[in-house]
Design a protein around this motif. Structure first.
Motif, short mmCIF file in Angstrom:
data_model
loop_
_atom_site.label_atom_id
_atom_site.label_comp_id
_atom_site.label_asym_id
_atom_site.label_seq_id
_atom_site.Cartn_x
_atom_site.Cartn_y
_atom_site.Cartn_z
N GLN A 190 -7.60 7.75 -11.57
CA GLN A 190 -6.94 6.90 -10.58
C GLN A 190 -7.03 7.49 -9.16
O GLN A 190 -6.24 7.16 -8.29
N PRO A 209 -0.44 3.31 -1.05
CA PRO A 209 -1.29 2.73 -2.10
C PRO A 209 -2.53 3.60 -2.36
O PRO A 209 -3.11 4.18 -1.45
N ARG A 256 -2.91 -0.42 -10.69
CA ARG A 256 -2.86 -0.16 -9.25
C ARG A 256 -1.78 0.88 -9.03
O ARG A 256 -0.60 0.66 -9.36
N THR A 315 0.20 4.16 -6.75
CA THR A 315 0.75 4.46 -5.42
C THR A 315 1.33 5.87 -5.44
O THR A 315 1.85 6.32 -6.46
N HIS A 375 -5.36 2.48 -4.38
CA HIS A 375 -6.04 1.47 -5.18
C HIS A 375 -7.56 1.56 -5.14
O HIS A 375 -8.24 1.06 -6.03
#
Length: 234
Positions: A51, A202, A223, A225, A204
């Motif tokens: 991520q 964020p 998604r 953060t 993403h």
């Protein structure tokens, strides 16, 4: 099995255990990952950071001592190391400790120390200017190696409790990498323990390789953060 608002649904334990076995097989077949120029090797029973967790670095205040709780591959602590006075990384999983130590050696990071054990029971030697953590998105009560991957139920609430009570300096910050939809859940935990959400960054954007890995590791559509918490001032 426990689940709170913003966490993934409470999947059956057998399904989560099967997922971790699948992820371990993928790690064996391809143990390396590169994130914004940082190349990490991840052991089979360690979460692979797909991520873009390395992007925590710009959000870490300069020159502070850092605690990385549940360090896994070491990605958060290693990303923060160049901006930090020191980094103490902790994990229950011996494979995670090995991964973090070897990644630090390979990258030439000399201000990071790794401890094996439960951060809640270890003597950490003081308080920290920054606490980092990437809690599990779904908390499950599993056994053996799978337990080390998923963590025990209640990891995130305990993280906020211990960070506020025992780990953070008065001016310290807690940075939690979690799903974007967990915002209200994390804000509530913060308020409960005297911490206010002061920023949300964020995380993403992913390149093509990370999108492919998201498919393989069944993390499509997540998604994430970086949530930054500070003490609530009277």
């Amino acid at each position: 099995m426990e689940s709170g608002p913003g966490l993934l649904p409470p999947f059956p334990g057998w399904l989560i255990a099967a997922y971790y076995r699948w992820a371990a097989l993928l790690n064996r077949l391809s143990p390396w990952i590169e994130l914004d120029g940082m190349r990490l090797r991840v052991e089979p029973s360690v979460y692979k950071p797909i991520q873009n967790e390395v992007r925590v670095a710009p959000h870490v205040p300069q020159g502070r001592d850092v605690l990385d709780v549940g360090c896994g591959s070491g990605v958060l602590g290693l990303a923060a190391a160049s901006r930090s006075a020191s980094v103490l990384a902790i994990d229950l999983n011996p494979a995670a400790v090995r991964s973090t130590e070897r990644n630090a050696q390979r990258l030439g990071v000399g201000n990071l120390k790794v401890l094996e054990g439960d951060a809640g029971t270890l003597d950490l030697g003081g308080r920290f200017g920054v606490v980092l953590s990437g809690p599990p998105f779904s908390e499950a009560d599993l056994e053996g190696v799978e337990r080390r991957w998923a963590s025990a139920p209640g990891f995130t609430p305990r993280l906020f409790e211990r960070a506020s009570r025992d780990w953070l300096l008065d001016e310290g910050v807690l940075i939690v990498h979690h799903m974007a939809r967990a915002r209200s859940y994390l804000e509530a935990l913060g308020r409960r323990h005297g911490l206010a959400l002061t920023a949300a960054h964020p995380n993403h954007r992913k390149g093509a390789k990370l999108h492919v890995l998201a498919w393989l590791y069944a993390q499509v559509g997540l998604r994430t953060t970086f949530f930054v918490f500070e003490r609530i001032r009277a």
